[in-house]
Scaffold this active site. Sequence first.
Site, short mmCIF file in Angstrom:
data_model
loop_
_atom_site.label_atom_id
_atom_site.label_comp_id
_atom_site.label_asym_id
_atom_site.label_seq_id
_atom_site.Cartn_x
_atom_site.Cartn_y
_atom_site.Cartn_z
N ARG A 131 0.83 -1.21 0.00
CA ARG A 131 0.00 0.00 0.00
C ARG A 131 0.86 1.26 0.00
O ARG A 131 0.56 2.23 -0.70
CB ARG A 131 -0.93 0.02 1.22
CG ARG A 131 -1.81 1.26 1.28
CD ARG A 131 -2.67 1.29 2.55
NE ARG A 131 -3.55 2.46 2.56
CZ ARG A 131 -3.18 3.66 3.00
NH1 ARG A 131 -1.95 3.85 3.46
NH2 ARG A 131 -4.05 4.67 2.98
N TYR A 166 0.72 -13.76 -0.21
CA TYR A 166 1.29 -13.38 -1.50
C TYR A 166 2.54 -12.54 -1.25
O TYR A 166 2.83 -12.17 -0.11
CB TYR A 166 0.29 -12.65 -2.40
CG TYR A 166 -0.44 -11.47 -1.79
CD1 TYR A 166 0.06 -10.18 -1.89
CD2 TYR A 166 -1.65 -11.66 -1.13
CE1 TYR A 166 -0.62 -9.10 -1.37
CE2 TYR A 166 -2.34 -10.57 -0.59
CZ TYR A 166 -1.82 -9.30 -0.71
OH TYR A 166 -2.50 -8.23 -0.19
#
Length: 286
Positions: free
Chosen positions: A110, A218
């Site tokens: 992010r 991930y």
Amino acid sequence: MHSSDQKHAVIVGAGIGGLTCALALRQRGWRVQVLERAKSLETVGAGIQLSPNACRVLRALGLLDRLMDVAVEPQRIEMVDGFSAEPIFSIPAGSAASVRWGAPYLHCHRADLIDVLASALRAQSPDAIQLDSAVEDVTETEDEVVLRVGSETIQANLVVAADGIRSRLRELCFGASEPNFSGHVAWRCTVPTDLLGNDAPPPTARAWVGPGRHAVTYRLRRGEISNFVGVVETDAWTEESWTAKGTREQALADFADWHPTLIRILELSDEHFRWALYERKPMPRW
């Protein structure tokens, strides 16, 4: 300088939605101003999955290549049993995603996405992002919207609320209301991939599922970091915060007896953030 007939948009909130909206409006000729109540754009959050539709937006803004330099293209989207890692289904991704959907499917941090968006906006308009600016009041006329930010009054043709699930602008326009607790709490943490050795999660978007909980793993930052998100059905924790922490022991207890890959990530992580997941009912009107 700007022309007097140039439309002026104010976006409240400098998160992913607010910054993307500002860039898109600028691309269409608007003058934009982003108000952010925080004093800095902090490095909070962890992994984000960007669908091909999201990557189409970034491509239209001229930012996709820049993000791909620090992102990861997962090889597959898959689901496995949380205890045994027995496969349930697998969908090709990687280059196949671009062929199938016309744009890549990416994983990124992010903070990296915020940096790409904020840097692009500041390059176009150095003063567009106004930090430490909390909206205190809003009024609307037929011709404009007026915001009060501290001692400052800001007039705009358009105001966009992008200030999160506890939106101050929403409260000012539609009255106070509380978001609804979903009954789910999420853990998140990251670990350098090379520390995990043979227990590193694969370079895929992998959902690990089991009774009353699931996890997703991930990789981020060119594969250098492994990201973990674990969602548990519980009402034992109801704080909605990106910075609240639980303990390693609590996280391990929530995923006791799950696959060694998940246990190893939780054991090696230095910080175990957890936050309660909330939702709001759709707006009756905008």
